[in-house]
Scaffold this motif. Structure first.
Motif, short mmCIF file in Angstrom:
data_model
loop_
_atom_site.label_atom_id
_atom_site.label_comp_id
_atom_site.label_asym_id
_atom_site.label_seq_id
_atom_site.Cartn_x
_atom_site.Cartn_y
_atom_site.Cartn_z
N VAL A 43 -12.87 -9.19 11.79
CA VAL A 43 -11.83 -8.58 10.94
C VAL A 43 -12.23 -7.15 10.59
O VAL A 43 -13.34 -6.92 10.09
CB VAL A 43 -11.61 -9.41 9.66
N SER A 44 -11.35 -6.22 10.84
CA SER A 44 -11.56 -4.81 10.49
C SER A 44 -10.39 -4.31 9.65
O SER A 44 -9.25 -4.78 9.82
CB SER A 44 -11.70 -3.94 11.74
N LEU A 45 -10.66 -3.38 8.75
CA LEU A 45 -9.59 -2.78 7.95
C LEU A 45 -10.08 -1.50 7.32
O LEU A 45 -11.28 -1.23 7.25
CB LEU A 45 -9.10 -3.75 6.86
N THR A 46 -9.13 -0.71 6.85
CA THR A 46 -9.43 0.45 6.01
C THR A 46 -8.58 0.34 4.75
O THR A 46 -7.45 -0.16 4.79
CB THR A 46 -9.13 1.78 6.71
N LEU A 47 -9.14 0.79 3.65
CA LEU A 47 -8.44 0.81 2.37
C LEU A 47 -8.62 2.20 1.79
O LEU A 47 -9.73 2.57 1.36
CB LEU A 47 -9.01 -0.26 1.42
N ALA A 48 -7.56 2.99 1.81
CA ALA A 48 -7.65 4.39 1.40
C ALA A 48 -7.45 4.55 -0.10
O ALA A 48 -6.80 3.72 -0.76
CB ALA A 48 -6.60 5.21 2.14
N ASN A 49 -8.01 5.62 -0.65
CA ASN A 49 -7.75 5.96 -2.04
C ASN A 49 -6.26 6.23 -2.22
O ASN A 49 -5.63 6.86 -1.37
CB ASN A 49 -8.56 7.19 -2.45
N GLY A 50 -5.69 5.72 -3.30
CA GLY A 50 -4.27 5.90 -3.57
C GLY A 50 -3.38 4.89 -2.91
O GLY A 50 -2.15 5.01 -2.99
N GLU A 51 -3.97 3.86 -2.29
CA GLU A 51 -3.20 2.87 -1.52
C GLU A 51 -3.37 1.47 -2.12
O GLU A 51 -4.42 1.13 -2.66
CB GLU A 51 -3.70 2.86 -0.08
N VAL A 52 -2.32 0.66 -1.99
CA VAL A 52 -2.39 -0.76 -2.33
C VAL A 52 -2.26 -1.56 -1.04
O VAL A 52 -1.24 -1.47 -0.34
CB VAL A 52 -1.28 -1.18 -3.32
N LEU A 53 -3.29 -2.33 -0.74
CA LEU A 53 -3.31 -3.18 0.44
C LEU A 53 -3.25 -4.64 0.00
O LEU A 53 -4.09 -5.08 -0.79
CB LEU A 53 -4.58 -2.95 1.27
N GLY A 54 -2.25 -5.37 0.45
CA GLY A 54 -2.13 -6.78 0.14
C GLY A 54 -2.68 -7.63 1.26
O GLY A 54 -2.48 -7.32 2.44
N VAL A 55 -3.38 -8.71 0.91
CA VAL A 55 -3.92 -9.64 1.89
C VAL A 55 -3.19 -10.97 1.73
O VAL A 55 -3.18 -11.56 0.64
CB VAL A 55 -5.43 -9.84 1.71
N LEU A 56 -2.55 -11.42 2.80
CA LEU A 56 -1.75 -12.63 2.79
C LEU A 56 -2.29 -13.63 3.81
O LEU A 56 -2.92 -13.26 4.80
CB LEU A 56 -0.30 -12.32 3.14
#
Length: 261
Positions: A20-33
């Motif tokens: 599993v790879s991902l990026t989470l940027a400043n100012g962003e909302v990432l939802g995990v489902l």
């Protein structure tokens, strides 16, 4: 920014995450489902540094998480677990002020200001004189949300990203406070530059308040992207093993509304 590179994880001898790879940027909302057992909470624990991957790595602003001391992590990211527990008979104000513990340099007046701000954001300012153990489960969850808000609001070093990691934060809340909590997280991401990741079960809450969604099934990534791009009947069938229809949201046409059959 948080970046996860090809994470693999086993728990209890069972593989729970695969590549599993991902990026989470400043100012962003990432939802995990994902369905139960998909690996959502394990992924959050890896991103928080509470669990070490069997392979792969997590980086915070380019620095491997494994090389950061616990005290440093506490100043850069805050974690709201699924079921926060606290057995001590403390006041609500005392519980929320715990979010300032990683910042001993703060003056009492500054801590009081942060607590008041967080209480207002979490809609629990009217609980300030109450005892935490006497609150309902949903009320306690909102107080714990205020605690982690103090932690991320206190961390304002120039050039340093701050992350807010929420594990099923709306599970014990009524619809009004589900919306309010995610709206507060969304606005803080925008206005304070927070990198927010939230694990959710409610697909439509995620579609409404998240910028991007990561969908997991059996520990692997099925899709990652904007809600309108990844919430499709085929992807939802793969993730949840149930038919679904997707239509424009009546109050936010750019956002999808999912109807499970």
């Amino acid at each position: 920014m948080i970046a996860a590179e090809r994470l693999h994880c086993k728990r209890g001898g069972r593989a729970v995450l695969h590549d599993v790879s991902l990026t989470l940027a400043n100012g962003e909302v990432l939802g995990v489902l994902g369905a139960n057992g998909a690996g959502k909470s394990s992924l959050l624990a890896l991103l928080a540094g509470e669990l070490a991957p069997d392979a792969g790595r997590v980086l915070l602003d380019g620095t491997p998480l494994a090389g950061l001391p616990t005290a440093t992590l506490a100043r850069r990211r805050a974690v709201l677990p699924q079921s926060p527990t606290l057995a001590f008979d403390l006041s609500v104000a005392e519980v929320v002020a715990m979010g300032a513990y990683p910042f001993p340099e703060l003056t009492p007046g500054t801590v009081d200001e942060l607590v008041a701000r967080a209480l207002a954001l979490a809609d629990v300012a009217h609980f300030i004189d109450r005892r935490y153990p006497r609150l309902s489960g949903g009320e306690q969850q909102r107080v714990q949300f205020a605690r982690v808000l103090v932690q991320v609001l206190a961390a304002q070093q120039p050039g340093e990203g701050r992350a807010l990691l929420l594990d099923e934060p709306t599970a014990s809340l009524d619809p009004r406070h589900q919306q309010a909590l995610l709206q507060a997280a969304h606005e803080l991401a925008r206005n304070q530059g927070l990198a927010v990741l939230t694990v959710l079960h409610d697909v439509n809450l995620a579609a409404r308040w998240c910028d991007r969604l990561l969908l997991l099934a059996n520990g692997t990534t099925v899709a990652c992207g904007a809600p309108a791009d990844v919430l499709t009947p085929d992807i939802l069938q793969t993730v949840y093993q149930i038919p679904a229809a997707v239509v424009p949201h009546p109050h936010a046409p750019a956002r999808p509304l999912v109807l499970f059959d």
